[in-house]
Design a protein around this motif. Sequence first.
Motif, short mmCIF file in Angstrom:
data_model
loop_
_atom_site.label_atom_id
_atom_site.label_comp_id
_atom_site.label_asym_id
_atom_site.label_seq_id
_atom_site.Cartn_x
_atom_site.Cartn_y
_atom_site.Cartn_z
N THR A 157 0.84 -1.19 0.00
CA THR A 157 0.00 0.00 0.00
C THR A 157 0.88 1.25 0.00
OG1 THR A 157 -0.09 0.00 2.43
CG2 THR A 157 -1.81 -1.21 1.26
N PRO A 158 0.51 2.27 -0.77
CA PRO A 158 1.32 3.50 -0.80
C PRO A 158 1.15 4.34 0.46
CG PRO A 158 -0.63 3.74 -2.17
CD PRO A 158 -0.62 2.32 -1.71
N GLU A 159 0.08 4.10 1.21
CA GLU A 159 -0.19 4.85 2.43
C GLU A 159 -1.10 4.01 3.33
OE1 GLU A 159 -4.01 7.44 0.89
OE2 GLU A 159 -2.00 8.27 0.60
N ALA A 160 -1.34 4.51 4.51
CA ALA A 160 -2.24 3.79 5.44
C ALA A 160 -3.67 3.82 4.89
CB ALA A 160 -2.19 4.42 6.82
N ILE A 161 -4.27 2.63 4.80
CA ILE A 161 -5.65 2.50 4.32
C ILE A 161 -6.43 1.72 5.38
CG2 ILE A 161 -7.14 1.62 2.50
CD1 ILE A 161 -4.78 1.85 0.60
N ASP A 162 -7.48 2.30 5.86
CA ASP A 162 -8.21 1.67 6.95
C ASP A 162 -8.80 0.32 6.53
OD1 ASP A 162 -7.62 3.78 8.59
OD2 ASP A 162 -9.45 4.89 8.11
N ASP A 163 -9.46 0.29 5.40
CA ASP A 163 -10.14 -0.93 4.98
C ASP A 163 -9.64 -1.36 3.59
OD1 ASP A 163 -11.78 -1.09 7.27
OD2 ASP A 163 -13.18 0.37 6.40
N LEU A 164 -9.16 -2.57 3.54
CA LEU A 164 -8.75 -3.18 2.27
C LEU A 164 -9.74 -4.28 1.92
CD1 LEU A 164 -4.89 -3.53 2.85
CD2 LEU A 164 -6.07 -1.80 1.46
N ASN A 207 -5.59 -23.27 -8.72
CA ASN A 207 -5.01 -21.93 -8.61
C ASN A 207 -6.11 -20.90 -8.36
OD1 ASN A 207 -2.40 -22.87 -9.13
ND2 ASN A 207 -2.67 -22.69 -11.35
N TYR A 208 -5.81 -19.95 -7.47
CA TYR A 208 -6.76 -18.90 -7.13
C TYR A 208 -6.00 -17.56 -7.07
CZ TYR A 208 -9.93 -22.70 -5.91
OH TYR A 208 -10.72 -23.82 -5.97
N SER A 209 -6.69 -16.52 -7.51
CA SER A 209 -6.09 -15.18 -7.55
C SER A 209 -6.61 -14.34 -6.39
CB SER A 209 -6.42 -14.48 -8.88
OG SER A 209 -5.89 -15.21 -9.97
N ILE A 210 -5.69 -13.57 -5.80
CA ILE A 210 -6.02 -12.67 -4.70
C ILE A 210 -6.02 -11.24 -5.24
CG2 ILE A 210 -5.42 -11.92 -2.38
CD1 ILE A 210 -6.14 -14.84 -2.53
N LYS A 211 -7.18 -10.62 -5.24
CA LYS A 211 -7.30 -9.24 -5.70
C LYS A 211 -7.60 -8.34 -4.49
CE LYS A 211 -7.26 -10.70 -10.03
NZ LYS A 211 -6.13 -10.44 -10.96
N VAL A 212 -6.85 -7.24 -4.38
CA VAL A 212 -7.01 -6.32 -3.25
C VAL A 212 -7.20 -4.91 -3.79
CG1 VAL A 212 -6.00 -5.41 -1.14
CG2 VAL A 212 -5.57 -7.79 -1.80
N SER A 213 -8.17 -4.22 -3.24
CA SER A 213 -8.44 -2.84 -3.63
C SER A 213 -8.63 -2.00 -2.38
CB SER A 213 -9.69 -2.74 -4.52
OG SER A 213 -10.83 -3.23 -3.84
#
Length: 264
Positions: A157-164, A207-213
Amino acid sequence: MSTINPLNNTLSVAAQPQQAGAVTPQAASQDLTSTGQTSSTGNPFLDNLRLPSDSTLPESNNQELSQEDFFSLLSQQLSMQDPFKPVENDQMIQQMASFSTVDGISKLNEEIVNLNALTSSSQALQASGLVGQKVLIPSDTGYISAEAPNIKAIVSTPEAIDDLTVRVEDESGQLISTFAVDGSAGGNVDIVWDGTNQEGEPVAEGNYSIKVSGKVDGKSEELPVSTYAHVTSVSLGTAATGAILNLRGLGGIKISDVLAVSEN
């Protein structure tokens, strides 16, 4: 007193049969023509002019020119030069220097090939210590199996993010599970998926993909994810690729692409 007729004496001599073993010039010529041998004719001048029937030049199996061949060509060039326009000293020195340079480059290439082979073997030997461990790779795809029922990953993460927001997708892109992770610490955030779907049931092996936003400057963005993979074996690879780590269910990856190593 008896007289000798010169004419009769000449005829008698001419009429005498040839002695056994005598060879006439015609017979010698025919014998040489039919057999192709280089027996002596008795005439030194003709013997010196005769070309040998068998070639004395050996057949060369190697088409590459060695340093000895270059110096042989240089000697021939010097012997065939015009005595009134001899080769200048600086030209001859340049040619000799060129021959030495070519030979040196050839030997250097051989040493580099040997060094590359030695480096690849040494690197593979060192990489063999990673067998049985998990390595962090720059991919958002992990492998679920009976031996590894969960997937561990790291999101940057480029900065602190409360909820991912974490989304898990299968190979066809179908959504399997969704959950939230606290990213308030910022930096690299650890993520663990337990290998279950939305109903809490274990998923099939694959195989499974992990996507994070997460929201960055008020906008939702996809964040880079790296996953851990289990190393099953090591391949030598080539001089260009180096040692290859074979990962369970994911294939191979260059050891230079590994981001981190974990013991579990």
